[in-house]
Design a protein around this motif. Sequence first.
Motif, PDB file in Angstrom:
ATOM      1  N   TYR A  92       5.202  -5.543  -1.462  1.00  0.00           N
ATOM      2  CA  TYR A  92       5.640  -4.205  -1.063  1.00  0.00           C
ATOM      3  C   TYR A  92       6.316  -4.334   0.288  1.00  0.00           C
ATOM      4  N   SER A 138      -3.672  -3.389   2.433  1.00  0.00           N
ATOM      5  CA  SER A 138      -2.654  -2.484   2.936  1.00  0.00           C
ATOM      6  C   SER A 138      -2.193  -2.868   4.332  1.00  0.00           C
ATOM      7  N   ARG A 139      -2.637  -4.008   4.846  1.00  0.00           N
ATOM      8  CA  ARG A 139      -2.197  -4.437   6.163  1.00  0.00           C
ATOM      9  C   ARG A 139      -0.711  -4.768   6.125  1.00  0.00           C
ATOM     10  N   LEU A 140       0.008  -4.316   7.139  1.00  0.00           N
ATOM     11  CA  LEU A 140       1.435  -4.584   7.220  1.00  0.00           C
ATOM     12  C   LEU A 140       1.710  -5.719   8.196  1.00  0.00           C
TER      13      LEU A 140
END
Lengths: 113, 117
Positions: free
Chosen positions: A32, A99-101
């Motif tokens: 993502y 969900s870490r970016l």
Amino acid sequence: DQQVKQNSPSLSVQEGRISILNCDYTNSMFDYFLWYKKYPAEGPTFLISISSIKDKNEDGRFTVFLNKSAKHLSLHIVPSQPGDSAVYFCAASGVPSGSRLTFGEGTQLTVNP
Amino acid sequence: GAVVSQHPSWVICKSGTSVKIECRSLDFQATTMFWYRQFPKQSLMLMATSNEGSKATYEQGVEKDKFLINHASLTLSTLTVTSAHPEDSSFYICSARPPGGVFQPQHFGDGTRLSIL
């Protein structure tokens, strides 16, 4: 280990022309990808995203292209406007990191009137 | 759209002071919030992931006793910089992700400029 890289620290474009910002990544587990726009002393503003099942996503003047084989994504802004002048960050996330970016270093876009 | 509010926007204080920064999701509930730090002309570096009702998850190299995180409700996370020193001066930014799955983007607050004298 810089997993997301934006190799161009700056880009200057004439108003009305196309701006192309590039981003490369090394982690094949990323699935993502996002682009954020940031003004000084403000938090990033979400622009557009793309999941790995697509190769293109379009939203108004903004289009993101993803080339998974090359581990490369790009953001196209057409037509560019002076108000688009800001720092643009690409970011990625993937299964192992939840969900870490992970952010790139950013590219300063200047659109000249 | 999803709105994240961060307060205060700017803090100047003496060395040794503890500083608390609040991050609120205004129009959605966030079980997870994130705290980042940005040095001038550098990228955003994730410090920790704040989980509602449980302990935060800190990134490697981030001192958990120095940067205390509390996520007591679904709309509020706080970061406390304890006994701050000049090297803690930085731009701190929080983010939250609306519900709807892993392909929801994180939305960011406007950041807090912390200056320690």
